[in-house]
Write an enzyme that holds these catalytic residues in place. Structure first.
Site, mmCIF file in Angstrom:
data_model
loop_
_atom_site.group_PDB
_atom_site.id
_atom_site.type_symbol
_atom_site.label_atom_id
_atom_site.label_comp_id
_atom_site.label_asym_id
_atom_site.label_seq_id
_atom_site.Cartn_x
_atom_site.Cartn_y
_atom_site.Cartn_z
ATOM 1 N N ASP A 59 0.795 -1.222 0.000
ATOM 2 C CA ASP A 59 0.000 0.000 0.000
ATOM 3 C C ASP A 59 0.830 1.276 0.000
ATOM 4 O O ASP A 59 0.316 2.357 0.282
ATOM 5 C CB ASP A 59 -0.934 0.014 1.209
ATOM 6 C CG ASP A 59 -0.172 0.017 2.535
ATOM 7 O OD1 ASP A 59 1.035 -0.300 2.521
ATOM 8 O OD2 ASP A 59 -0.785 0.309 3.567
ATOM 9 N N GLU A 60 2.114 1.184 -0.332
ATOM 10 C CA GLU A 60 2.956 2.382 -0.224
ATOM 11 C C GLU A 60 4.065 2.345 -1.259
ATOM 12 O O GLU A 60 4.643 1.289 -1.542
ATOM 13 C CB GLU A 60 3.557 2.455 1.187
ATOM 14 C CG GLU A 60 4.365 3.703 1.454
ATOM 15 C CD GLU A 60 4.823 3.776 2.904
ATOM 16 O OE1 GLU A 60 5.623 4.680 3.215
ATOM 17 O OE2 GLU A 60 4.397 2.929 3.718
#
Length: 341
Positions: A94-95
């Site tokens: 998610d990053e």
């Protein structure tokens, strides 16, 4: 990405929008993996024991972890980022860091990325724009959810100077406590502390690094090659286990799951590792390096079971895990799939 696992789940559970929701490995010893922002208002957050989460928020909805779903969502996000830059460092599902230094209008470009991610995935993200990775990471957390924040050397201390020094990467609880003992509590105080004092307390390298980070100095180089070095599976039992046959069955199941995952990605490992946690929270690992790389389930299962027998736990087992390290061969890129199932 904002509350990524929960946000992906909302695509297939739209009826839960606006309600306190967590994605978690449930059970007496389960912990929260991701919490919706509605749940966070009750003090529910990631890594919180589920027993505490339910006590703080009795109306909490708990969804099981579906890692394959989140991986498919992550593929879509990262492919979207690569539409805007050839330099993307994926930090996790998610990053990511994206280098926009080649753009004449980086702010407009970053806003376009936000719009495009929402268009492609129906998910929202928060973006931090800055001249280096340290600032960008911190900026991305300053305006969540669905935020956009710009940090640079002109507004760095004005924005984060009054915040605890623990905001900075590398300032963990022990380091922060040592800084507080020395009278340094905020980012601004750390930025103004003389180098001699920091070197005396933390050594020349760590001390200089602390002061540099407090002044917003960070790397601008992206690491685009993030090759997995190992693959593992583990499980925490609802109740401590003494049944040796049940432990053998669990080790076999975990080992086969690891081998299946590696085979699907055209990878093999050489070092089999067994992880065991006994009462009271004492964790042990045992490893064996095989003659050659493999992802053959029978060989890995046999080795993991032998490690278990040789360890011969004399106390009840709380957690057991199996891993393969020393991975070799190229990973096959997953094809993008549907976000919601």
């Amino acid at each position: 990405m904002d509350a990524f696992y929960v946000s992906v789940e909302m695509l297939r559970h739209p009826e839960l929008r606006g309600r306190p929701v967590v994605v978690a490995y449930d059970g007496p010893r389960g912990v929260v993996t991701t919490a919706s922002y509605e749940a966070r208002k009750y003090g529910v957050h990631s890594a919180l024991p589920m027993v505490t989460a339910r006590r703080r928020c009795p109306q909490l909805t708990v969804l099981p972890v579906d890692m394959q779903l989140y991986k498919r969502g992550s593929v879509k996000v990262m492919e979207t980022l690569r539409e805007y830059s050839d330099e993307v460092e994926v930090v996790g599902l998610d990053e990511a860091y994206v280098d926009l230094s080649g753009s004449p209008v980086p702010q407009s470009r970053a806003h376009e990325i936000k719009r495009r991610i929402k268009e492609v995935t129906h998910l929202v993200c928060s973006i931090g724009l800055a001249p280096n990775k340290l600032m960008a990471k911190i900026a991305s957390d300053l305006d969540k959810p669905d935020g956009f924040f710009v940090l640079d050397h002109d507004n760095w201390l004005a924005t984060v100077g009054d915040k605890p020094a623990s905001l900075l990467p590398g300032v963990g609880p022990k380091t922060f406590e040592r800084l507080r003992t020395a009278g340094v509590e905020t980012v601004a105080q750390l930025a103004q502390t003389d180098e001699v004092t920091l070197e005396r307390g933390f050594g020349p390298n760590h001390g200089a690094g602390l002061r540099a980070r407090a002044n917003g100095i960070g790397s601008t180089t992206l690491n685009e090659e993030r090759v997995r070095k190992s693959e593992s599976r583990e499980t925490t039992f609802p109740e401590d286990v003494t049944d040796r046959e049940f432990l053998h069955e669990t080790v076999e199941r975990l080992a086969r799951s690891v081998c299946e995952s590696l085979a699907s990605n055209n990878r093999r490992g050489r070092t089999v590792t067994l992880k065991i946690r006994l009462q009271p929270f004492k964790t042990y690992t045992r490893s064996r390096t095989l003659p050659s790389h493999t992802c053959e389930p029978e060989q890995v299962v046999a080795t993991a079971r032998e490690l278990l027998d040789r360890f011969d736990p004399q106390r009840p087992v709380r957690l057991v895990g199996v891993g393969l390290a020393g991975l070799a061969e190229e990973e096959v890129r997953h094809q993008p799939g549907q976000l919601a199932v």
